[in-house]
Design a protein around this motif. Structure first.
Motif, PDB file in Angstrom:
ATOM      1  N   ARG A  90      55.266  -4.337  80.440  1.00  0.00           N
ATOM      2  CA  ARG A  90      55.802  -3.429  79.435  1.00  0.00           C
ATOM      3  C   ARG A  90      54.660  -2.701  78.758  1.00  0.00           C
ATOM      4  NH1 ARG A  90      59.438  -4.796  74.095  1.00  0.00           N
ATOM      5  NH2 ARG A  90      59.773  -2.641  73.498  1.00  0.00           N
ATOM      6  N   ALA A  91      54.679  -1.382  78.854  1.00  0.00           N
ATOM      7  CA  ALA A  91      53.622  -0.592  78.228  1.00  0.00           C
ATOM      8  C   ALA A  91      53.742  -0.687  76.712  1.00  0.00           C
ATOM      9  CB  ALA A  91      53.736   0.873  78.662  1.00  0.00           C
ATOM     10  N   LYS A  92      52.614  -0.707  76.045  1.00  0.00           N
ATOM     11  CA  LYS A  92      52.626  -0.716  74.593  1.00  0.00           C
ATOM     12  C   LYS A  92      53.088   0.642  74.092  1.00  0.00           C
ATOM     13  CE  LYS A  92      48.807  -4.005  74.282  1.00  0.00           C
ATOM     14  NZ  LYS A  92      47.426  -4.244  73.825  1.00  0.00           N
ATOM     15  N   PRO A  93      54.106   0.693  73.218  1.00  0.00           N
ATOM     16  CA  PRO A  93      54.582   1.984  72.727  1.00  0.00           C
ATOM     17  C   PRO A  93      53.516   2.685  71.894  1.00  0.00           C
ATOM     18  CG  PRO A  93      55.573   0.189  71.477  1.00  0.00           C
ATOM     19  CD  PRO A  93      54.805  -0.442  72.616  1.00  0.00           C
ATOM     20  N   ALA A  94      53.479   4.000  72.034  1.00  0.00           N
ATOM     21  CA  ALA A  94      52.533   4.776  71.234  1.00  0.00           C
ATOM     22  C   ALA A  94      52.919   4.682  69.768  1.00  0.00           C
ATOM     23  CB  ALA A  94      52.552   6.244  71.677  1.00  0.00           C
ATOM     24  N   PRO A  95      51.943   4.597  68.862  1.00  0.00           N
ATOM     25  CA  PRO A  95      52.270   4.514  67.432  1.00  0.00           C
ATOM     26  C   PRO A  95      53.085   5.724  67.005  1.00  0.00           C
ATOM     27  CG  PRO A  95      49.931   4.071  67.817  1.00  0.00           C
ATOM     28  CD  PRO A  95      50.497   4.590  69.112  1.00  0.00           C
ATOM     29  N   LYS A  96      54.093   5.488  66.235  1.00  0.00           N
ATOM     30  CA  LYS A  96      54.944   6.571  65.756  1.00  0.00           C
ATOM     31  C   LYS A  96      54.362   7.122  64.461  1.00  0.00           C
ATOM     32  CE  LYS A  96      59.752   7.603  64.657  1.00  0.00           C
ATOM     33  NZ  LYS A  96      61.094   7.042  64.473  1.00  0.00           N
ATOM     34  N   LEU A  97      54.156   8.443  64.428  1.00  0.00           N
ATOM     35  CA  LEU A  97      53.519   9.074  63.293  1.00  0.00           C
ATOM     36  C   LEU A  97      54.286   8.785  62.011  1.00  0.00           C
ATOM     37  CD1 LEU A  97      51.230  10.957  62.410  1.00  0.00           C
ATOM     38  CD2 LEU A  97      52.802  12.888  62.751  1.00  0.00           C
ATOM     39  N   GLY A  98      53.589   8.210  61.072  1.00  0.00           N
ATOM     40  CA  GLY A  98      54.191   7.964  59.780  1.00  0.00           C
ATOM     41  C   GLY A  98      55.047   6.721  59.702  1.00  0.00           C
ATOM     42  N   ALA A  99      55.243   6.010  60.837  1.00  0.00           N
ATOM     43  CA  ALA A  99      56.116   4.838  60.824  1.00  0.00           C
ATOM     44  C   ALA A  99      55.364   3.619  60.318  1.00  0.00           C
ATOM     45  CB  ALA A  99      56.658   4.559  62.227  1.00  0.00           C
ATOM     46  N   THR A 100      56.013   2.812  59.529  1.00  0.00           N
ATOM     47  CA  THR A 100      55.448   1.555  59.049  1.00  0.00           C
ATOM     48  C   THR A 100      56.489   0.472  59.229  1.00  0.00           C
ATOM     49  OG1 THR A 100      56.229   1.982  56.810  1.00  0.00           O
ATOM     50  CG2 THR A 100      54.002   2.706  57.338  1.00  0.00           C
ATOM     51  N   ARG A 101      56.064  -0.759  59.093  1.00  0.00           N
ATOM     52  CA  ARG A 101      57.002  -1.861  59.224  1.00  0.00           C
ATOM     53  C   ARG A 101      57.942  -1.941  58.024  1.00  0.00           C
ATOM     54  NH1 ARG A 101      56.133  -5.285  63.334  1.00  0.00           N
ATOM     55  NH2 ARG A 101      54.174  -5.114  64.440  1.00  0.00           N
ATOM     56  N   LEU A 102      57.479  -1.495  56.871  1.00  0.00           N
ATOM     57  CA  LEU A 102      58.304  -1.513  55.677  1.00  0.00           C
ATOM     58  C   LEU A 102      58.389  -0.122  55.083  1.00  0.00           C
ATOM     59  CD1 LEU A 102      56.997  -4.738  53.891  1.00  0.00           C
ATOM     60  CD2 LEU A 102      59.062  -4.508  55.265  1.00  0.00           C
ATOM     61  N   THR A 103      59.523   0.190  54.508  1.00  0.00           N
ATOM     62  CA  THR A 103      59.642   1.451  53.797  1.00  0.00           C
ATOM     63  C   THR A 103      58.989   1.304  52.426  1.00  0.00           C
ATOM     64  OG1 THR A 103      61.772   0.792  52.880  1.00  0.00           O
ATOM     65  CG2 THR A 103      61.818   1.963  54.966  1.00  0.00           C
ATOM     66  N   THR A 104      58.912   2.386  51.694  1.00  0.00           N
ATOM     67  CA  THR A 104      58.232   2.349  50.401  1.00  0.00           C
ATOM     68  C   THR A 104      58.936   1.442  49.395  1.00  0.00           C
ATOM     69  OG1 THR A 104      59.454   4.341  49.768  1.00  0.00           O
ATOM     70  CG2 THR A 104      57.237   4.642  50.657  1.00  0.00           C
ATOM     71  N   ASP A 105      60.234   1.202  49.587  1.00  0.00           N
ATOM     72  CA  ASP A 105      60.936   0.308  48.664  1.00  0.00           C
ATOM     73  C   ASP A 105      60.962  -1.128  49.175  1.00  0.00           C
ATOM     74  OD1 ASP A 105      62.668   0.575  50.750  1.00  0.00           O
ATOM     75  OD2 ASP A 105      64.341   1.385  49.575  1.00  0.00           O
TER      76      ASP A 105
END
Length: 256
Positions: A90-105
């Protein structure tokens, strides 16, 4: 769909041990690896039979076996006795721009999970979650929940050939079952499953599996599931849900 041509095969990485195979075997392995790395042949899916693969790669059966041996030695595929050969890479997915594991809240951002989920992983989660979801729903669905589910069941009965419409209503039906559990933790967990099901690519794959005969069969199972839920027949509802998941998973993984 992303191309796999820019992905370096494991045997070409600097740390890889040299593999002594003929160039034509390595070239065929690279062609098959490109399909896997691009997602054309997805993680966890079963490869075609040795005979079909030999025809696709324009090789003899013996040479095809060498290709599989070669890919298996680099953990790209894995043989399962009496089952076939399955994609293990399984290829490692490219990082998604601006995506984080948690939202700001502080809440979990599920977009990265949705983007990265493979059909194989999705089917495993459904097999675990949906039967137990149905078990809870059979016990805790309110009269209002059952009325909503009845309306959806009736709309499903009316669909004869429109596979895409059926796939969308099926998703809504199962989401209604999840909310009928009145379990906020499970409902939150199932929102990830539903987010994956809403993806256009997933709906397209599901619609393609719904031939007229299969659509009739799936409609009958969902109707039977509704009747078991309405009757508070927990074990029958669970068994029908297991049948629905197993039948759909078999087709999706085979196409995956």
């Amino acid at each position: 769909m992303a191309s796999g041509r820019g992905v370096v095969p494991p045997w070409e990485e600097a740390s890889a041990a040299p593999a002594f195979v003929k160039d034509k075997i390595k070239a065929a392995a690279k062609a098959l690896f490109d399909q896997i790395a691009s997602g054309t042949v997805s993680y966890g899916s079963r490869l075609p039979s040795e005979r079909d693969l030999a025809e696709e790669l324009a090789l003899t059966r013996d040479a095809t076996r060498q290709v599989i041996d070669f890919l298996e030695s680099y953990d790209v595929v894995r043989r399962r006795p009496n089952s076939g050969t399955f994609v293990a890479y399984r290829a490692k997915p490219a990082p998604k721009l601006g995506a984080t594991r948690l939202t700001t809240d502080g809440l979990l951002d599920i977009s990265a999970i949705v983007d990265a989920a493979s059909p194989f992983e999705f089917t495993i989660v459904r097999s675990i979650v949906e039967p137990e979801m149905v078990r809870l729903a059979a016990m805790y669905m309110s009269a209002s929940d059952l009325r909503n589910l009845s309306r959806l069941a009736q709309r499903l009965v009316e669909i004869v050939t429109e596979a895409a419409e059926f796939a969308e209503l099926e998703r809504e039906f199962l989401l209604t079952v999840s909310t009928g559990t009145h379990n906020p933790v499970l409902i939150s967990m199932y929102s990830v499953v539903d987010a994956i099901r809403r993806q256009p690519e997933w709906l397209r794959i599901r619609a393609q599996t719904l031939t007229p005969s299969r659509l009739t069969d799936e409609r009958n199972k969902l109707q039977s599931l509704y009747e078991a839920l309405a009757a508070r027949d927990v074990e029958t509802a669970v068994e029908f849900m297991k049948l629905i998941v197993a039948d759909e998973n078999d087709v999706v993984v085979a196409r995956g």
